[in-house]
Write an enzyme that holds these catalytic residues in place. Structure first.
Site, short mmCIF file in Angstrom:
data_model
loop_
_atom_site.label_atom_id
_atom_site.label_comp_id
_atom_site.label_asym_id
_atom_site.label_seq_id
_atom_site.Cartn_x
_atom_site.Cartn_y
_atom_site.Cartn_z
NE ARG A 102 -0.54 -0.19 4.97
CZ ARG A 102 -1.13 -0.26 6.16
NH1 ARG A 102 -2.44 -0.12 6.26
NH2 ARG A 102 -0.44 -0.45 7.25
CD GLU A 141 -1.43 4.58 10.28
OE1 GLU A 141 -0.62 3.84 9.70
OE2 GLU A 141 -1.71 4.45 11.47
CD GLU A 312 -5.81 2.42 12.06
OE1 GLU A 312 -4.78 1.79 12.37
OE2 GLU A 312 -6.07 2.75 10.89
CD1 TRP A 320 1.73 -3.14 13.02
CD2 TRP A 320 3.42 -2.16 14.11
NE1 TRP A 320 1.18 -2.29 13.96
CE2 TRP A 320 2.20 -1.67 14.64
CE3 TRP A 320 4.62 -1.68 14.66
CZ2 TRP A 320 2.14 -0.73 15.68
CZ3 TRP A 320 4.56 -0.75 15.69
CH2 TRP A 320 3.33 -0.29 16.18
CG MET A 362 0.95 -13.38 12.37
SD MET A 362 0.14 -14.90 12.91
CE MET A 362 0.94 -15.14 14.49
C1 GAL Z 1 -2.04 1.18 11.05
C2 GAL Z 1 -2.83 1.20 9.77
C3 GAL Z 1 -3.83 0.07 9.70
C4 GAL Z 1 -3.18 -1.21 10.12
C5 GAL Z 1 -2.63 -1.05 11.51
C6 GAL Z 1 -2.03 -2.29 12.08
O1 GAL Z 1 -0.81 1.81 10.91
O2 GAL Z 1 -3.51 2.41 9.60
O3 GAL Z 1 -4.31 -0.05 8.38
O4 GAL Z 1 -2.17 -1.54 9.23
O5 GAL Z 1 -1.65 -0.07 11.49
O6 GAL Z 1 -1.51 -2.07 13.36
#
Ligand code: GAL
Length: 649
Positions: A102, A141, A312, A320, A362
């Site tokens: 993306r 983001e 979020e 990640w 995950m």
């Molecule tokens: C954010 C993003 C989301 C998802 C999330 C995972 O940075 O906006 O789409 O990837 O992290 O933690």
């Protein structure tokens, strides 16, 4: 006050009804959708399929859920990339960062600007007046995955045009940047290269301007989207979801065209990535550090001029960070209440259900892939029930302390760190932490903000102080604490005339004559009214104001240098202070400012929202909260257990 991020396109339509019903059961009112759905909305150029999205929005609305609609521009589809390959960004080594994940676009692409305008218009027209749509999020983001700076031929052309508008003649550019150095003078704007790919370091002035250019592009791109949305969707708010520890564009001017700011809060992932010491990493691995989320809450409350959401919220382990532990039981509830305590209007979890496929399989959701609530989902339900009993929360007022945060400061210090570990974000975070350990609330403000309402102002560093910033400091009645390197650069990345602190000489009672960066392990004792160690950096200064008091000195067998100086108008710290020196200095400064301080344990934080006081326990030990005798508890009690939240009036 709760929301969730939902991807109807990821699930069989036969599940949607049950999802919506169960969202209501959890106490969710807002659902954010569609930010990555371009390939489903427009499967081929000009061929649209919006029926599924119509049905999803209608269904959510029917269940009493309020939709936050997104524009899908974070994920340009394959057909678009094939039609216009030069939409893709390029890294500093000239490699294309292409399709397959993306954010594969550069903000310089006029083609992408037009394509974005087209798709935003279609979505905004279709859903702008839908009674279920209450607000909008643009894109997703901006800058995530390192996508603000791109170095393609398209970027070069855009940068040249930007320079032409700014400088009008190549001579003026040469003069401003000091291009006589190493024969860097430019014959024309068309000849300006991007400041990468040279034999060694490129011009710092050029790099700073490139960052300003890139930052302005992000803001302009977003403004384009917002204008379209406003035209077709009157009465709805527009926001963007910003990130944690993210400084690649200037968020302050960006916030001006939004109705509210929002940010994506992954406190445990951010703690894992933060340059903590190993013992600190171990201590905070499963809870996060108690200032990571709050720092951003206070920052984005500023960016949103008082109005902000968490768009979020981490719901469990993420995917990640280098390591992704399960949060301690109670921690997701704590994060939610903490955001509300800092003034969030809504806390929206990412995501409703863990996806069993794709890059983020995950990453937890409020539900497991098998359609039952995860532990995070259970905790969200608890907050939902608690909110239902407590009712509306009061507005959060001004904090006593303002901390000045500047994006350009971060760029300047990245361009020429001079000491490898002089990290702006780390410095600011440590100063913020020191203030909050005293139980004080903090507002994070831009340079140039009106400081009239504050009792104390803290500026961890501000290498370039604009005229507006200087004027605001001069107008402040509150004392100001400045950190090292403040006033050390001009707008065009040069050493100011008369030496640092340049334009802040009337407030900072020193002149910096030379600077020293110290490798890890090389520290020097600081002795005097406040003591500790000088690390990483020392400004060697001479005192310029006879009324200034040197509170402490850096002590070397061969010399002594002022470390902490209290001037009649501002205090100055010449070094990167270790924890003791920072705490001592901050205590002295805040007490001199007339503030009453608490001494909170490292795992406890306090925050006020109107007449309510909240306490949060990130640690394993029970803590007795400092509530008055006649306090009425709305949440928790005097004894605050591990991962506990208390709230009293
Ligand atoms: C954010 C993003 C989301 C998802 C999330 C995972 O940075 O906006 O789409 O990837 O992290 O933690």
């Amino acid at each position: 006050m709760l929301g969730v991020c939902y991807y109807p396109e990821h699930w069989p339509e036969s599940w949607w009804e049950d999802d919506a019903r169960r969202m209501r059961e959890v106490g969710i009112s807002f659902v954010r959708i569609a930010e990555f759905a371009w390939s489903r909305i427009e499967p081929a150029p000009g061929r649209f399929d919006l029926d599924w999205l119509d049905r999803a929005v209608d269904l959510l609305h029917r269940h009493g859920l309020k939709v936050v609609m997104c524009t899908p521009t974070a994920t340009p589809p394959k057909w678009l990339m094939d039609l216009h390959p030069d939409i893709a960004p390029m890294d500093a080594e000239g490699r294309v960062r292409g399709f397959g994940s993306r954010r594969h676009y550069t903000f310089s692409s006029e083609v992408y600007f037009d394509e974005s305008r087209r798709i935003v218009e279609i979505i905004a027209k279709r859903y702008g007046a839908h009674p279920g749509v209450v607000g909008w999020q643009t894109d997703n983001e901006y800058g995530c995955h390192d996508t603000v700076l791109s170095y393609s031929p398209v970027d070069r052309t855009a940068f040249q045009a930007w320079l032409r508008r700014r400088y009008q003649s190549p001579d003026r550019l040469d003069e401003a940047w000091g291009n006589v150095f190493w024969s860097m003078e430019t014959p024309s704007f068309d000849a300006v290269a991007l400041p990468v790919g040279a034999v060694t370091e490129t011009s710092p002035a050029a790099r700073l301007e490139y960052r300003r250019f890139a930052s302005e592009q992000v803001v302009a791109y977003d403004r384009m989207q917002v204008e379209i949305i406003r035209k077709h969707s009157p009465g709805r708010f527009v926001t963007h979801n910003f990130m944690g520890f993210f400084t690649e564009f200037d968020h302050w001017p960006f916030g001006e065209h939004l109705d509210l700011a929002s940010w994506d809060s992954y406190p445990i992932g951010f703690a894992e990535r933060f340059p903590f010491s190993e013992p600190e990493h171990a201590r905070w691995a499963e809870t996060s550090h108690p200032d990571i989320a709050p720092f951003h809450h206070d920052l984005y409350r500023g960016v949103g001029r008082g109005r902000w959401w968490v768009m979020e919220q981490q719901p469990g382990p993420v995917n990640w960070a280098p390591w992704n532990p399960v949060p301690k039981p109670g921690q997701i509830r704590l994060f939610t209440w903490e955001a509300l305590a800092h003034g969030a209007e809504v806390v929206s979890y990412f995501r409703w259900r863990q996806a069993p496929f794709g890059q983020e399989q995950m990453h937890a959701g409020l539900n497991r892939p098998d359609r039952t609530l995860s532990p995070g989902g259970e905790e969200a339900s608890t907050v939902g029930r608690e909110l239902a009993t407590i009712g509306a929360l009061p507005a959060s007022g001004k904090a006593p302390v303002a901390l000045v945060f500047d994006y350009e400061a971060c760029w300047i210090l990245e361009i020429q760190p001079q000491g490898k570990d002089f990290d702006y974000r780390e410095l600011v975070f440590r100063w913020y932490e020191a203030i909050r350990r005293f139980g004080l609330d903090v507002d994070i403000v831009p340079p140039g903000a009106d400081l009239a309402a504050y009792r104390a102002v803290v500026v961890p560093t501000l290498p370039y102080a604009s005229e507006a910033a200087v004027a605001a400091f001069e107008a402040s009645n509150a004392p100001i604490l400045f950190g090292p390197r403040t006033g050390s650069k001009t707008r065009h990345y040069a050493i100011p005339e008369g030496l640092p602190p340049g334009p802040l000489a009337s407030l900072i009672p020193v002149r910096v004559t030379q600077v020293s960066s110290l490798r890890p392990g090389l520290t020097k004792p600081v002795e005097g009214a406040v003591a500790g160690l000088a690390m990483r950096w020392i400004d060697h200064v001479e005192i310029k104001d006879a009324k200034a008091r040197v509170l402490s000195e850096v002590v070397d067998p061969a010399y002594r240098i002022p470390a902490v100086i209290a001037g009649p108008r501002g205090w100055y710290v010449t070094t990167w202070p270790d924890a003791d020196l920072l705490t001592g200095t901050m205590r002295g400064f805040l007490e001199a400012a007339g503030l009453e301080l608490m001494d909170l344990p490292e795992a406890i934080r306090i925050r006020r929202r109107g007449a309510l006081t909240f306490a949060f326990n990130y640690g394993p030990q029970t803590y007795r909260v400092p509530a008055p005798e006649d306090a009425v508890f709305l949440l928790g009690a005097r004894e605050l257990p591990a991962q506990g939240v208390a709230c009293w009036r």
